[in-house]
Design an enzyme around this catalytic site. Structure first.
Site, PDB file in Angstrom:
ATOM      1  N   GLU A 263       0.880  -1.146   0.119  1.00 24.27           N
ATOM      2  CA  GLU A 263       0.127   0.042  -0.121  1.00 24.27           C
ATOM      3  C   GLU A 263       1.056   1.379  -0.180  1.00 24.27           C
ATOM      4  O   GLU A 263       0.563   2.156   0.894  1.00 24.27           O
ATOM      5  CB  GLU A 263      -0.952   0.182   1.171  1.00 24.27           C
ATOM      6  CG  GLU A 263      -1.863  -1.187   1.190  1.00 24.27           C
ATOM      7  CD  GLU A 263      -2.797  -1.142   2.285  1.00 24.27           C
ATOM      8  OE1 GLU A 263      -2.734  -0.556   3.419  1.00 24.27           O
ATOM      9  OE2 GLU A 263      -3.969  -1.780   2.155  1.00 24.27           O
ATOM     10  N   ARG A 296       5.565  -7.688   8.354  1.00 22.01           N
ATOM     11  CA  ARG A 296       4.116  -8.117   7.784  1.00 22.01           C
ATOM     12  C   ARG A 296       4.070  -8.810   6.481  1.00 22.01           C
ATOM     13  O   ARG A 296       4.754  -8.348   5.551  1.00 22.01           O
ATOM     14  CB  ARG A 296       3.365  -6.759   7.936  1.00 22.01           C
ATOM     15  CG  ARG A 296       3.391  -6.412   9.468  1.00 22.01           C
ATOM     16  CD  ARG A 296       2.527  -5.098   9.489  1.00 22.01           C
ATOM     17  NE  ARG A 296       1.082  -5.097   9.579  1.00 22.01           N
ATOM     18  CZ  ARG A 296       0.144  -4.467   8.971  1.00 22.01           C
ATOM     19  NH1 ARG A 296       0.560  -3.591   7.908  1.00 22.01           N
ATOM     20  NH2 ARG A 296      -1.373  -4.800   9.132  1.00 22.01           N
ATOM     21  N   ASP A 342      -8.347  -8.933   4.337  1.00 25.19           N
ATOM     22  CA  ASP A 342      -8.020  -7.763   5.276  1.00 25.19           C
ATOM     23  C   ASP A 342      -9.066  -7.700   6.371  1.00 25.19           C
ATOM     24  O   ASP A 342     -10.094  -6.776   5.950  1.00 25.19           O
ATOM     25  CB  ASP A 342      -8.068  -6.609   4.264  1.00 25.19           C
ATOM     26  CG  ASP A 342      -7.510  -5.327   4.950  1.00 25.19           C
ATOM     27  OD1 ASP A 342      -7.034  -5.374   6.063  1.00 25.19           O
ATOM     28  OD2 ASP A 342      -7.537  -4.210   4.460  1.00 25.19           O
ATOM     29  N   GLU A 370     -12.396  -1.740  12.444  1.00 25.88           N
ATOM     30  CA  GLU A 370     -12.403  -1.083  10.958  1.00 25.88           C
ATOM     31  C   GLU A 370     -13.470  -1.690  10.268  1.00 25.88           C
ATOM     32  O   GLU A 370     -14.568  -0.755   9.873  1.00 25.88           O
ATOM     33  CB  GLU A 370     -11.094  -1.581  10.384  1.00 25.88           C
ATOM     34  CG  GLU A 370     -10.856  -0.948   8.806  1.00 25.88           C
ATOM     35  CD  GLU A 370      -9.637  -1.013   8.287  1.00 25.88           C
ATOM     36  OE1 GLU A 370      -8.565  -1.378   8.840  1.00 25.88           O
ATOM     37  OE2 GLU A 370      -9.472  -0.490   7.040  1.00 25.88           O
TER      38      GLU A 370
HETATM   39  O1  GCW Z   1      -7.019  -2.777   6.706  1.00 27.60           O
HETATM   40  C1  GCW Z   1      -6.087  -1.853   6.054  1.00 27.60           C
HETATM   41  C2  GCW Z   1      -6.442  -0.489   6.451  1.00 27.60           C
HETATM   42  C3  GCW Z   1      -5.457   0.318   6.522  1.00 27.60           C
HETATM   43  C4  GCW Z   1      -4.209  -0.329   7.095  1.00 27.60           C
HETATM   44  C5  GCW Z   1      -3.741  -1.566   6.250  1.00 27.60           C
HETATM   45  C6  GCW Z   1      -2.574  -2.432   7.158  1.00 27.60           C
HETATM   46  C7  GCW Z   1      -2.295   0.636   8.450  1.00 27.60           C
HETATM   47  O2  GCW Z   1      -7.313  -0.140   5.813  1.00 27.60           O
HETATM   48  O3  GCW Z   1      -5.691   1.436   6.889  1.00 27.60           O
HETATM   49  O4  GCW Z   1      -2.947   0.488   7.177  1.00 27.60           O
HETATM   50  O5  GCW Z   1      -4.914  -2.601   6.450  1.00 27.60           O
HETATM   51  O6  GCW Z   1      -3.020  -3.356   7.957  1.00 27.60           O
HETATM   52  O7  GCW Z   1      -1.604  -2.173   6.989  1.00 27.60           O
END
Ligand code: GCW
Length: 642
Positions: A263, A296, A342, A370
């Site tokens: 990302e 990660r 996610d 989230e």
């Molecule tokens: O779930 C997603 C989130 C991001 C987050 C990412 C991650 C910190 O929308 O905001 O970034 O995962 O886990 O790195």
């Protein structure tokens, strides 16, 4: 400002031991923490902290090792014994949780030890307020408790209260800043290090080591080097020096957390290197000091073309990392999100956890809600985590395959810490399951209720409200494991096609005939092939794929009959109507608790339940209408679909 809620450590929780005679034996910083706790408890409840003579409770730390284990027994006197200060602290809080039961009938010696060494909370806090994400990324409880105006707050009393809460549930590591490391936060590693020292001092007396999220590009952005190539000797020297400086200031620093090539974060791919090269670079800088790098596995292409049916985000972590099994240094912990996508309300367990027997692993959960209602909805997640941790992925359960359980924290400056007061139970339950994932979710919730509330009459209604709330949330949101369908902007509330043509790789592929993602080996993306037996076949076959994951693995017609005997489209209608009814029932149950819980708690939850009911209704109506319009199939029970 009103003082923060005591959460699960109100004065009343200390009444049983605080009204008795207690002796604390031993030395060291954590023993001092225990002694201070006892002193405060007896001062508040009329007991005594004594050196000699008969006692009701004896807390003995025999040595100074790092052991986290303890024993407890009762033979006239209740005795907790540990060989390390952390063990004594955990034993002390065990007695607090037992309440009066700790001083009732005698019981033989019980041995308690955590099931894994790493029990960690990551904070996605920024030192500054980020223009899009706010101060805490995916934070739903106000600003950061750690930082204000680009640095660590002057007043750390709130952090001290938080550290105490975490210590009481056995959390032993925290990540102090967002894994998306922006320019300002990168400096925590260098010129803001004295600030980090202050945080470490606050966590230390509770047995908690601090970690920093670092940017892989730091040698360039902070160090002015021309490259961050992990095999470059200058880069290696830069990390060695930066790390030595951290340890000179914080000798018990835990290590680094890294989100790389994900990302938009920088990583080793830019230099044609692997994630093992990247992780080992940091691991070798940390190794001389006993530090760990949490690397990660959340790596995927977030610039996907929805027209391209060959790319499947679910495959990404396994594709990237499984071939690297055995290539990571021993002080690397690969941190794997529990599911392949996610943090959805429902996902299969990540196959990466079974694919890397020669790599130390941690599973990553999300306490911050989230995708699960953003701490506006009651969504008690402990049952989900229990299911994940006990899932028999490779003969062994997930919890037995990992060295660590890590989660993203849900706290902020909100007076209740977690926005929704009942979301405190998720934080509490995380710590308890990280300690022992065999605990029953209802028992953990029971502990939380007993500590938090004074009136025993709240126990039953709270169980009714919370025990099944994750399933309720699942019922009124995305159906049958397909996930997302949330508003892309904030991930809150329904937008059925919100992600359908996006670059994030999160699709449901609904058309007039059917819905779901074909991830089979036979006709789909082949994701099922990443699982060991029996799951590779269980998920591959329509006959054996569990209903709750059907649309994650298969694209099926609307009249496909589930194992439950209902068609897919009728299941969607039924669960969405049921989900809203369940929320309406929650509102009623909560109304009955007025006067039995503190007024401020009652008012906050009442207000949030109204929002949950509104939002659940919106989910129901949008999802049902969407599938009615697509399929043309009416509800068999003739309920109103718009
Ligand atoms: O779930 C997603 C989130 C991001 C987050 C990412 C991650 C910190 O929308 O905001 O970034 O995962 O886990 O790195």
């Amino acid at each position: 400002m009103t003082s923060p809620d005591p959460a699960w450590l109100p004065a009343s929780a200390f009444r049983p031991l605080g009204s008795r005679r207690v002796r604390v034996v031993g030395d060291g910083p954590l023993v001092t923490t225990v002694r201070d706790e006892v002193a405060a408890a007896v001062a508040g409840h009329g007991g005594a902290l004594v050196e000699d003579g008969p006692v009701d409770l004896e807390l003995v730390c025999a040595g100074g090792d790092g052991s986290e284990a303890f024993t407890v027994e009762r033979a006239g006197t209740t005795a907790v014994r540990a060989t390390g200060g952390a063990g004594l602290l955990y034993g002390f809080h065990h007695v607090v949780r037992l309440g009066e039961a700790a001083f009732g009938a005698d019981f033989p010696v019980e041995h308690h030890a955590p099931r894994r060494p790493v029990r960690m909370l990551d904070h996605w806090d920024n030192t500054e307020v980020h223009p899009v994400m706010g101060q805490v990324e995916r934070g739903y409880a106000g600003d950061s408790i750690f930082y204000a105006d680009g640095r660590v707050r002057d007043d750390l009393s709130r952090v001290a209260a938080y550290a105490r809460l975490l210590g009481s549930i056995g959390v032993n590591r925290v990540g102090l800043n967002n894994v998306n490391v922006h320019r300002a936060e990168a400096r925590l590693l260098t010129d803001l290090l004295p600030d980090v020292v202050r945080l470490a001092e606050v966590f230390r007396p509770h047995g908690i080591r601090v970690h920093l999220s670092v940017s892989f590009a730091a040698p360039v952005t902070l160090g002015g080097l021309p490259t961050a190539d992990p095999l470059d000797p200058g880069v290696r020297r830069w990390w060695d020096r930066a790390t030595a400086d951290v340890y000179a200031a914080i000798p018990d620093f835990g290590g680094y957390v890294v989100k790389a090539d994900s990302e938009g974060q920088p990583g080793p791919f830019a230099y044609g290197r692997t994630h093992a090269d990247g992780a080992n670079l940091l691991a070798r800088a940390l190794a001389p000091f006993g530090g760990t790098v949490f690397w990660r596995a959340f790596v995927y292409d977030h610039h996907q073309d929805w027209r391209d049916r060959t790319t499947d985000r679910a495959r990404a972590a396994h594709d990237h990392f499984a071939p690297l099994d055995g290539a990571f240094d021993p002080n690397v912990v690969l941190q794997v999100k529990y599911g392949p996508m996610d943090f959805q309300a429902r996902e299969p367990v990540s196959p990466v956890i079974a694919a890397m027997p020669r790599t130390r692993l941690a599973v990553e959960l999300q306490v911050t809600q989230e995708y699960t209602g953003q701490q506006k909805h009651v969504c008690h997640l402990v049952p989900q985590w229990r299911e994940i941790l006990r899932f028999p992925l490779a003969g062994d359960a997930v919890g037995d395959l990992v060295d660590g359980v890590v989660a993203v924290s849900n706290v902020g400056r909100d007076r209740f810490w977690t926005g929704h007061p009942l979301a405190q139970a998720n934080l509490f339950g995380f710590g308890r399951l990280a300690w022992d994932d065999r605990l029953a979710p209802e028992a953990v919730l029971d502990e939380w209720i007993g500590l938090t509330f004074d009136d025993p009459a709240v126990r039953e209604p709270l169980h009714e409200l919370m025990d099944g709330s994750w399933h309720t949330y699942e019922r009124y949101t995305a159906p049958l494991g397909v996930g997302f369908m949330v508003n892309p902007a904030g991930h809150y509330g329904p937008a059925v096609d919100g992600y359908e043509y996006s670059r994030w790789g999160t699709y449901h592929f609904a058309d007039r005939d059917g819905v779901g993602v074909d991830r089979t080996r036979a006709t789909g993306t082949g994701f099922t092939g990443q699982y060991p037996a029996p799951w590779r076949d269980v998920y591959e076959s329509l006959e054996t794929c569990p209903d709750e994951l059907l649309l994650f693995f298969h694209h099926v017609p609307y009249d496909h009959v589930l194992r439950s005997g209902t068609t897919v489209v009728q299941h969607i209608y039924d669960t969405h109507f049921a989900g809203v009814e369940e929320v309406a029932r929650m509102v009623e149950v909560w109304a009955e608790l007025e006067g039995r819980v503190p007024d401020a708690v009652h008012a906050r939850v009442e207000e949030l339940l109204a929002e949950q009911l509104r939002c659940a209704t919106e989910w129901r109506d949008q999802v049902n209408t969407y599938f009615f319009r697509k399929s043309g199939v009416p509800d068999a029970r003739g309920r109103r679909i718009h």
